[in-house]
Design a protein around this motif. Structure first.
Motif, PDB file in Angstrom:
ATOM      1  N   LYS A  14     -36.739 -15.346 -17.774  1.00 42.35           N
ATOM      2  CA  LYS A  14     -36.405 -15.851 -19.110  1.00 42.35           C
ATOM      3  C   LYS A  14     -35.281 -14.982 -19.676  1.00 42.35           C
ATOM      4  O   LYS A  14     -35.477 -13.786 -19.906  1.00 42.35           O
ATOM      5  N   ILE A  15     -34.131 -15.575 -19.880  1.00 44.23           N
ATOM      6  CA  ILE A  15     -32.957 -14.857 -20.380  1.00 44.23           C
ATOM      7  C   ILE A  15     -32.798 -15.167 -21.866  1.00 44.23           C
ATOM      8  O   ILE A  15     -32.429 -16.271 -22.241  1.00 44.23           O
ATOM      9  N   ASN A  16     -33.080 -14.191 -22.706  1.00 43.86           N
ATOM     10  CA  ASN A  16     -32.922 -14.342 -24.151  1.00 43.86           C
ATOM     11  C   ASN A  16     -31.587 -13.803 -24.643  1.00 43.86           C
ATOM     12  O   ASN A  16     -31.242 -14.021 -25.808  1.00 43.86           O
ATOM     13  N   ASP A  17     -30.866 -13.081 -23.764  1.00 39.00           N
ATOM     14  CA  ASP A  17     -29.568 -12.522 -24.137  1.00 39.00           C
ATOM     15  C   ASP A  17     -28.688 -12.474 -22.885  1.00 39.00           C
ATOM     16  O   ASP A  17     -28.942 -11.676 -21.982  1.00 39.00           O
ATOM     17  N   THR A  18     -27.678 -13.337 -22.821  1.00 42.02           N
ATOM     18  CA  THR A  18     -26.841 -13.432 -21.617  1.00 42.02           C
ATOM     19  C   THR A  18     -25.978 -12.186 -21.414  1.00 42.02           C
ATOM     20  O   THR A  18     -25.703 -11.809 -20.277  1.00 42.02           O
ATOM     21  N   LYS A  19     -25.561 -11.534 -22.487  1.00 35.96           N
ATOM     22  CA  LYS A  19     -24.783 -10.291 -22.364  1.00 35.96           C
ATOM     23  C   LYS A  19     -25.640  -9.197 -21.712  1.00 35.96           C
ATOM     24  O   LYS A  19     -25.175  -8.459 -20.847  1.00 35.96           O
ATOM     25  N   ALA A  20     -26.896  -9.110 -22.113  1.00 33.48           N
ATOM     26  CA  ALA A  20     -27.807  -8.125 -21.525  1.00 33.48           C
ATOM     27  C   ALA A  20     -28.049  -8.429 -20.047  1.00 33.48           C
ATOM     28  O   ALA A  20     -28.111  -7.516 -19.220  1.00 33.48           O
ATOM     29  N   LYS A  21     -28.170  -9.701 -19.711  1.00 33.07           N
ATOM     30  CA  LYS A  21     -28.348 -10.073 -18.296  1.00 33.07           C
ATOM     31  C   LYS A  21     -27.137  -9.636 -17.480  1.00 33.07           C
ATOM     32  O   LYS A  21     -27.279  -9.052 -16.403  1.00 33.07           O
ATOM     33  N   LYS A  22     -25.947  -9.887 -17.998  1.00 28.57           N
ATOM     34  CA  LYS A  22     -24.723  -9.504 -17.289  1.00 28.57           C
ATOM     35  C   LYS A  22     -24.671  -7.994 -17.077  1.00 28.57           C
ATOM     36  O   LYS A  22     -24.268  -7.513 -16.017  1.00 28.57           O
ATOM     37  N   MET A  23     -25.104  -7.235 -18.074  1.00 36.64           N
ATOM     38  CA  MET A  23     -25.116  -5.777 -17.971  1.00 36.64           C
ATOM     39  C   MET A  23     -26.163  -5.298 -16.960  1.00 36.64           C
ATOM     40  O   MET A  23     -25.984  -4.289 -16.289  1.00 36.64           O
ATOM     41  N   LEU A  24     -27.224  -6.056 -16.805  1.00 33.25           N
ATOM     42  CA  LEU A  24     -28.342  -5.661 -15.951  1.00 33.25           C
ATOM     43  C   LEU A  24     -28.103  -5.958 -14.471  1.00 33.25           C
ATOM     44  O   LEU A  24     -28.463  -5.154 -13.607  1.00 33.25           O
ATOM     45  N   VAL A  25     -27.487  -7.081 -14.150  1.00 29.17           N
ATOM     46  CA  VAL A  25     -27.298  -7.469 -12.748  1.00 29.17           C
ATOM     47  C   VAL A  25     -26.303  -6.513 -12.084  1.00 29.17           C
ATOM     48  O   VAL A  25     -25.241  -6.236 -12.617  1.00 29.17           O
TER      49      VAL A  25
END
Length: 160
Positions: A28-39
């Motif tokens: 569940k991605i609630n923040d796409t910027k955070a996902k980009k930083m995490l991957v």
């Protein structure tokens, strides 16, 4: 005959979907910027192992699911920490992990492995440049640890 075959396949797929390991809900991605930083690859550390030589974790995505896997090993002895599982939720300042963290530190818990299984939250506090494990349930016989996953993906100053 075709209807019977279709029903058999549907039942088989339903059974597979309830068996752990076969059914994995999308992260569940609630923040796409955070996902980009995490991957990607990140430095990983447990304070008892080393602040001079970090481990690595890698966050990958497959079929909408984020996977987290990595380790840090001591250069002095056989101490280590490993992490392996899935990220179930990504928020702006935190993510939820479901999996296993195994830690072995010679001077804690009589040098025996400590295995943490289940859900855990890694969060950013203030302006810090890392996610830190939030649950401090003292799995080491009354001693709490500090597990860190750093934002930095590549830093030539850091020793690996």
């Amino acid at each position: 005959m075709l209807l019977k075959k279709t029903c058999e396949i549907a039942i088989f797929l339903m059974i597979l979907s309830i068996i752990p390991g076969f059914a994995q809900e999308r992260t569940k991605i609630n923040d796409t910027k955070a996902k980009k930083m995490l991957v990607g690859k990140h430095l990983f550390s447990l304070q008892w192992i080393s602040w001079e030589y970090f481990g690595l974790v890698n966050v990958t995505e497959k079929a909408g699911v984020l996977y987290l896997k990595g380790e840090q090993n001591s250069r002095e002895n056989d101490d280590f920490v490993s992490i392996d599982g899935v990220i179930t939720t990504v928020d702006a300042k935190s993510f939820t992990f479901e999996g296993t963290i195994i830690t072995k530190v010679s001077h804690i818990n009589s040098g025996e492995e400590c295995i943490r299984e289940g859900a855990a939250t890694f969060a950013i506090k203030g302006n810090r440049k890392y996610w830190r494990l939030q649950e401090e349930d003292k799995p080491f016989g009354g001693v709490a640890g500090a597990w860190y996953i750093f934002f930095l993906k590549n830093d030539p100053v850091i020793n690996f």
